[in-house]
Design a protein around this motif. Structure first.
Motif, PDB file in Angstrom:
ATOM      1  N   ARG A  38      -2.367  -4.565  -2.279  1.00  0.00           N
ATOM      2  CA  ARG A  38      -3.405  -4.007  -1.402  1.00  0.00           C
ATOM      3  C   ARG A  38      -3.398  -2.480  -1.463  1.00  0.00           C
ATOM      4  N   GLN A  39      -2.200  -1.888  -1.460  1.00  0.00           N
ATOM      5  CA  GLN A  39      -2.087  -0.426  -1.551  1.00  0.00           C
ATOM      6  C   GLN A  39      -2.642   0.056  -2.882  1.00  0.00           C
ATOM      7  N   LEU A  40      -2.302  -0.629  -3.960  1.00  0.00           N
ATOM      8  CA  LEU A  40      -2.790  -0.274  -5.292  1.00  0.00           C
ATOM      9  C   LEU A  40      -4.316  -0.324  -5.329  1.00  0.00           C
ATOM     10  N   GLN A  41      -4.898  -1.390  -4.799  1.00  0.00           N
ATOM     11  CA  GLN A  41      -6.352  -1.533  -4.778  1.00  0.00           C
ATOM     12  C   GLN A  41      -7.001  -0.377  -4.020  1.00  0.00           C
ATOM     13  N   SER A  42      -6.440  -0.031  -2.892  1.00  0.00           N
ATOM     14  CA  SER A  42      -6.983   1.064  -2.095  1.00  0.00           C
ATOM     15  C   SER A  42      -6.908   2.391  -2.841  1.00  0.00           C
ATOM     16  N   VAL A  43      -5.785   2.659  -3.474  1.00  0.00           N
ATOM     17  CA  VAL A  43      -5.611   3.921  -4.200  1.00  0.00           C
ATOM     18  C   VAL A  43      -6.559   3.997  -5.391  1.00  0.00           C
ATOM     19  N   VAL A  44      -6.692   2.902  -6.142  1.00  0.00           N
ATOM     20  CA  VAL A  44      -7.594   2.897  -7.298  1.00  0.00           C
ATOM     21  C   VAL A  44      -9.024   3.188  -6.847  1.00  0.00           C
ATOM     22  N   THR A  45      -9.475   2.503  -5.827  1.00  0.00           N
ATOM     23  CA  THR A  45     -10.843   2.692  -5.336  1.00  0.00           C
ATOM     24  C   THR A  45     -11.063   4.112  -4.823  1.00  0.00           C
ATOM     25  N   THR A  46     -10.136   4.609  -4.033  1.00  0.00           N
ATOM     26  CA  THR A  46     -10.269   5.956  -3.469  1.00  0.00           C
ATOM     27  C   THR A  46     -10.265   7.023  -4.560  1.00  0.00           C
ATOM     28  N   GLU A  47      -9.307   6.922  -5.491  1.00  0.00           N
ATOM     29  CA  GLU A  47      -9.194   7.938  -6.539  1.00  0.00           C
ATOM     30  C   GLU A  47     -10.380   7.880  -7.502  1.00  0.00           C
ATOM     31  N   LEU A  48     -10.810   6.697  -7.873  1.00  0.00           N
ATOM     32  CA  LEU A  48     -11.943   6.589  -8.787  1.00  0.00           C
ATOM     33  C   LEU A  48     -13.226   7.101  -8.119  1.00  0.00           C
ATOM     34  N   SER A  49     -13.406   6.804  -6.860  1.00  0.00           N
ATOM     35  CA  SER A  49     -14.563   7.334  -6.128  1.00  0.00           C
ATOM     36  C   SER A  49     -14.512   8.856  -6.073  1.00  0.00           C
TER      37      SER A  49
ATOM     38  N   GLN B 228       1.546   4.750 -18.486  1.00  0.00           N
ATOM     39  CA  GLN B 228       2.996   4.594 -18.411  1.00  0.00           C
ATOM     40  C   GLN B 228       3.362   3.985 -17.063  1.00  0.00           C
ATOM     41  N   VAL B 229       4.181   2.921 -17.101  1.00  0.00           N
ATOM     42  CA  VAL B 229       4.590   2.251 -15.875  1.00  0.00           C
ATOM     43  C   VAL B 229       6.110   2.147 -15.866  1.00  0.00           C
ATOM     44  N   SER B 230       6.714   2.525 -14.752  1.00  0.00           N
ATOM     45  CA  SER B 230       8.158   2.430 -14.630  1.00  0.00           C
ATOM     46  C   SER B 230       8.562   0.990 -14.324  1.00  0.00           C
ATOM     47  N   ASP B 231       9.860   0.727 -14.363  1.00  0.00           N
ATOM     48  CA  ASP B 231      10.369  -0.617 -14.063  1.00  0.00           C
ATOM     49  C   ASP B 231      10.069  -1.037 -12.635  1.00  0.00           C
ATOM     50  N   GLN B 232      10.036  -0.076 -11.722  1.00  0.00           N
ATOM     51  CA  GLN B 232       9.696  -0.332 -10.328  1.00  0.00           C
ATOM     52  C   GLN B 232       8.492   0.530  -9.968  1.00  0.00           C
ATOM     53  N   PRO B 233       7.288   0.043 -10.295  1.00  0.00           N
ATOM     54  CA  PRO B 233       6.092   0.873 -10.120  1.00  0.00           C
ATOM     55  C   PRO B 233       5.803   1.205  -8.663  1.00  0.00           C
ATOM     56  N   ASP B 234       5.413   2.450  -8.434  1.00  0.00           N
ATOM     57  CA  ASP B 234       4.960   2.913  -7.132  1.00  0.00           C
ATOM     58  C   ASP B 234       3.450   2.689  -7.070  1.00  0.00           C
ATOM     59  N   PRO B 235       2.952   1.904  -6.107  1.00  0.00           N
ATOM     60  CA  PRO B 235       1.518   1.610  -6.043  1.00  0.00           C
ATOM     61  C   PRO B 235       0.632   2.850  -5.975  1.00  0.00           C
ATOM     62  N   ASN B 236       1.098   3.901  -5.303  1.00  0.00           N
ATOM     63  CA  ASN B 236       0.283   5.120  -5.205  1.00  0.00           C
ATOM     64  C   ASN B 236       0.154   5.806  -6.559  1.00  0.00           C
ATOM     65  N   GLN B 237       1.259   5.976  -7.235  1.00  0.00           N
ATOM     66  CA  GLN B 237       1.239   6.624  -8.552  1.00  0.00           C
ATOM     67  C   GLN B 237       0.501   5.755  -9.569  1.00  0.00           C
ATOM     68  N   LEU B 238       0.783   4.467  -9.551  1.00  0.00           N
ATOM     69  CA  LEU B 238       0.141   3.546 -10.481  1.00  0.00           C
ATOM     70  C   LEU B 238      -1.365   3.500 -10.238  1.00  0.00           C
ATOM     71  N   GLY B 239      -1.782   3.456  -8.977  1.00  0.00           N
ATOM     72  CA  GLY B 239      -3.205   3.425  -8.646  1.00  0.00           C
ATOM     73  C   GLY B 239      -3.937   4.665  -9.123  1.00  0.00           C
ATOM     74  N   THR B 240      -3.290   5.823  -8.971  1.00  0.00           N
ATOM     75  CA  THR B 240      -3.879   7.073  -9.449  1.00  0.00           C
ATOM     76  C   THR B 240      -4.012   7.059 -10.966  1.00  0.00           C
ATOM     77  N   GLN B 241      -2.982   6.608 -11.657  1.00  0.00           N
ATOM     78  CA  GLN B 241      -3.023   6.539 -13.126  1.00  0.00           C
ATOM     79  C   GLN B 241      -4.114   5.586 -13.600  1.00  0.00           C
ATOM     80  N   ILE B 242      -4.229   4.442 -12.948  1.00  0.00           N
ATOM     81  CA  ILE B 242      -5.249   3.461 -13.332  1.00  0.00           C
ATOM     82  C   ILE B 242      -6.645   4.051 -13.127  1.00  0.00           C
ATOM     83  N   ALA B 243      -6.878   4.668 -11.978  1.00  0.00           N
ATOM     84  CA  ALA B 243      -8.196   5.256 -11.699  1.00  0.00           C
ATOM     85  C   ALA B 243      -8.542   6.329 -12.720  1.00  0.00           C
TER      86      ALA B 243
END
Length: 85
Positions: free
Chosen positions: A23-34, A61-76
């Motif tokens: 859920r956090q990842l989804q929110s970050v991706v949507t917010t950052e892409l917008s 790049q994804v670490s072994d223990q991905p942070d949803p905020n960082q990952l969401g920003t990278q995806i966006a």
């Protein structure tokens, strides 16, 4: 510019997240892409289109223990770069 962003499905292979992290990842991706679309705009030829059926992003790049905020920003950011393809 009004941005109406709807991500129906985001497929991440090889990444395990808890439901709360998803859920956090989804929110970050949507917010950052917008934010990227609002601040930097879209290519002129995309203004006439209402939807994109599939948008492929480049590798990230994804670490072994991905942070949803960082990952969401990278995806966006990867998706935004892929919009012009």
């Amino acid at each position: 510019m009004d941005v109406n962003l709807h991500i129906e499905r985001l497929v991440l292979e090889g990444i395990t997240l808890t439901p709360a992290q998803r859920r956090q990842l989804q929110s970050v991706v949507t917010t950052e892409l917008s934010r990227l679309i609002t601040e930097s705009g879209l290519a002129e030829h995309l203004h006439a289109q209402d939807t994109a059926s599939v948008l492929a992003a480049g590798p990230i790049q994804v670490s072994d223990q991905p942070d949803p905020n960082q990952l969401g920003t990278q995806i966006a950011q990867a998706l935004y770069r892929g919009i012009d393809q």
